[in-house]
Design an enzyme around this catalytic site. Structure first.
Site, short mmCIF file in Angstrom:
data_model
loop_
_atom_site.label_atom_id
_atom_site.label_comp_id
_atom_site.label_asym_id
_atom_site.label_seq_id
_atom_site.Cartn_x
_atom_site.Cartn_y
_atom_site.Cartn_z
N HIS A 294 0.85 -1.19 0.00
CA HIS A 294 0.00 0.00 0.00
C HIS A 294 0.88 1.24 0.00
CE1 HIS A 294 -3.19 -2.64 2.19
NE2 HIS A 294 -3.32 -2.73 0.88
N TYR A 473 3.79 0.56 4.69
CA TYR A 473 4.39 -0.53 5.48
C TYR A 473 3.53 -1.79 5.53
CZ TYR A 473 5.79 4.12 6.92
OH TYR A 473 6.12 5.46 6.91
N HIS A 474 2.91 -2.12 4.39
CA HIS A 474 2.05 -3.30 4.31
C HIS A 474 2.48 -4.24 3.18
CE1 HIS A 474 -1.31 -0.49 6.06
NE2 HIS A 474 -0.46 -0.88 6.99
N PRO A 475 3.77 -4.59 3.06
CA PRO A 475 4.18 -5.49 1.97
C PRO A 475 3.65 -6.90 2.19
CG PRO A 475 6.01 -5.17 3.48
CD PRO A 475 4.92 -4.23 3.93
#
Length: 538
Positions: A294, A473-475
């Site tokens: 994201h 920070y949503h890999p």
């Protein structure tokens, strides 16, 4: 050589859960390897302290992505937790499960047992929700979920009303019957302290005699007998160690380090591994591929009324909120900076939201070198309305650079690399301005600071969000789950295709990203995955 039933590489959001569940019966011995150190640090436990951990190498991997054309050539900072609890120990604590449709998409892609109705019991079992139990919510579980509605900054209520005036419904629970609308976020805290996966799961497990946790222990390679994973090598205090798993090795190192460890162990794209001198155990081009993340941006405003800046900036304000936190565990330091937020559609023709909102009653326009200045905001009253794309179509990859496990892998994010992602973000930033123009909040805005009123044309808006956007920070999806080894890394039971005795259980297995923050779904994945391991052990 030491032998354990299960060896878990990584103690993050999923790994902590797996350790707790596999050890609960007392039947199995469990070794947990964590590359970082303890989570018992003041700024880890204090919720708003995550600004201090944002660049701290003592608890943060501090990855840096490759220069990204989609972000005007910027090399984005990728913080990931390097301590017990992993990224759940340094995140912003917003508790969002994701949309029903996200998980139903997983199921419909051939991942039996991963639809929303299949997963709802797990989500409910995990939770101890302050708002109480209902058809969607649970109580009595390990993760305490705090309801912030009575303690958010007053400006948050103006934001909610402005969202309503802009056409969004008020939503009392983004994890309830519907996700669309604006509302107040629930966060993972308890008693004024962060409720990380380590606090909720790993710390209780560490009290058991059948659990051993090794910190500062970097997993470097998995070893095989034929096509079965049997041993794991790790480095600790400069010494090479090796341990054997009599039942399974479970990789829970996260969306960056899990594909890295598989590749170092000879599982991944054959030509890459051969070029680095790594013997190929199992060729799979999907290891490290299909990266999804994201990407977000803030619009920042100068306010006519006090914001959190007015309290957190001056020395006397810091003293007051610090004393309040130390004495009672309450006040701004006990919360996430994201008080409110929401989900919306950039096109009414869409069947579900594709954008997420964040409201922050503070601003940090003025940068501070090497720090995310949450505890030192701008010297004037400011606030921000942020947003991020929920299901971008851009895809990247994470690949090792060398056979040295200490070398950070090459992160190619490819943000905004599709026309669809650019078009929806353009529509989204225009909607943020629509919210800001509503009477409920417009009457307290002195000016738009970023990007500023001079940025008006589509071309200028696109140029601005390319320059100012970054990861939120949503890999995920770098070891994605699927029934076909030609397009995935693990099967629907999270077993690595073509290898026995080896699973991956963390956000890297997500077939696709979810609508919202990924920590809750990562913890659920740990819960679900551990259940599968136990089932397969009889």
């Amino acid at each position: 050589m030491q032998v354990f039933d299960f060896i878990i590489a990584g103690s993050g959001s999923a790994g902590s859960v797996v350790a707790e569940r596999l050890s609960a019966s007392g039947r199995f011995s469990v070794l947990v390897l964590e590359a970082g150190g303890t989570d018992r640090r003041f700024y880890v436990q204090m919720p708003l302290g995550y600004g201090k951990t944002f660049f701290d190498p003592a608890v943060n991997w501090n990855y840096k992505a490759e220069p990204d054309p989609g972000l005007a050539g910027a090399a984005d900072h990728w913080p990931r937790g390097k301590l017990l609890g992993g990224s759940s120990s340094i995140n912003a604590m917003v508790w969002i499960r994701g949309a029903r449709e996200d998980f139903d998409d997983w199921r419909d892609a051939g991942n039996t047992g991963w639809g929303f109705d299949d997963l709802l019991p797990a989500f409910k079992a995990i939770e101890d929700n302050q708002a109480g139990a209902d058809a969607f919510r649970g109580t009595g579980g390990p993760v305490h979920v705090t309801d912030m509605s009575a303690v958010v900054h007053p400006l948050t209520h103006r934001y909610l009303e402005a969202g309503r005036q802009a056409g969004l419904p008020l939503n009392p629970d983004f994890n309830g019957a519907a996700q669309e609308g604006v509302g107040i976020y629930q966060i993972t805290t308890r008693g004024g302290r962060r409720m990380s996966a380590a606090r909720a799961f790993l710390r209780p497990a560490m009290k058991r005699s059948n659990v051993r946790v090794e910190t500062n222990a970097l997993a470097t390679r998995i070893l095989f007998e034929g096509s079965r994973a049997v041993d794991i090598e790790y480095e600790q205090n400069g010494q090479k160690q090796q341990a054997r798993a009599s039942r399974e090795i479970i990789v829970c190192a996260g969306s960056v380090a899990s594909p890295q460890l598989l590749q170092l162990s000879g599982i991944g794209p054959g030509p890459l591994l051969q070029s680095l001198g790594i013997p190929v155990t199992q060729t799979n081009a999907n290891v490290g591929a299909n990266l999804q993340d994201h990407v977000g941006i803030n619009y920042t405003f100068r306010a006519k009324v006090p914001t959190l800046n007015s309290v957190l900036r001056p020395w006397w304000g810091k003293a007051l909120v610090g004393a309040r936190y130390l004495l009672s565990g309450t006040g701004p330091l006990s919360l996430s900076i994201n008080n409110g937020g929401g989900f919306f559609r950039t096109d009414p023709a869409r069947t579900r939201p594709n954008m997420q909102l964040y409201f922050q009653a503070f601003s940090t326009v003025i940068p501070r070198a090497g720090e995310r200045p949450i505890l030192a905001p701008d010297p004037w009253p400011g606030f921000s309305i942020g947003l991020s794309n929920a299901r971008p179509s851009s895809r990247g990859e994470i690949m090792i650079r060398s056979a040295d496990p200490r070398d950070h892998p090459k992160i190619v994010a490819n943000a905004y690399s599709t026309e669809a992602d650019v078009a929806e973000m353009l529509a989204a930033v225009k909607f943020v301005r629509k919210i800001a123009a509503q009477p409920a909040i417009a009457e307290v805005i002195a000016e738009e600071v970023l990007p500023g009123p001079s940025v008006q044309s589509d071309a200028d808006l696109i140029d601005d969000f390319r320059k100012r956007s970054g990861t939120v920070y949503h890999p995920c999806s770098t070891c994605r789950m699927g029934p076909d080894p030609a397009t995935s890394v693990v099967d629907p039971r999270l077993r690595v295709h073509g290898i026995s005795g080896l699973r991956v259980i963390d956000a890297s297995i997500f077939p696709g990203n979810i609508t919202g923050n990924t920590n809750a779904a990562s913890i659920m994945t740990g819960w679900k995955g551990a259940g599968m391991v136990l089932e397969d052990q009889g």
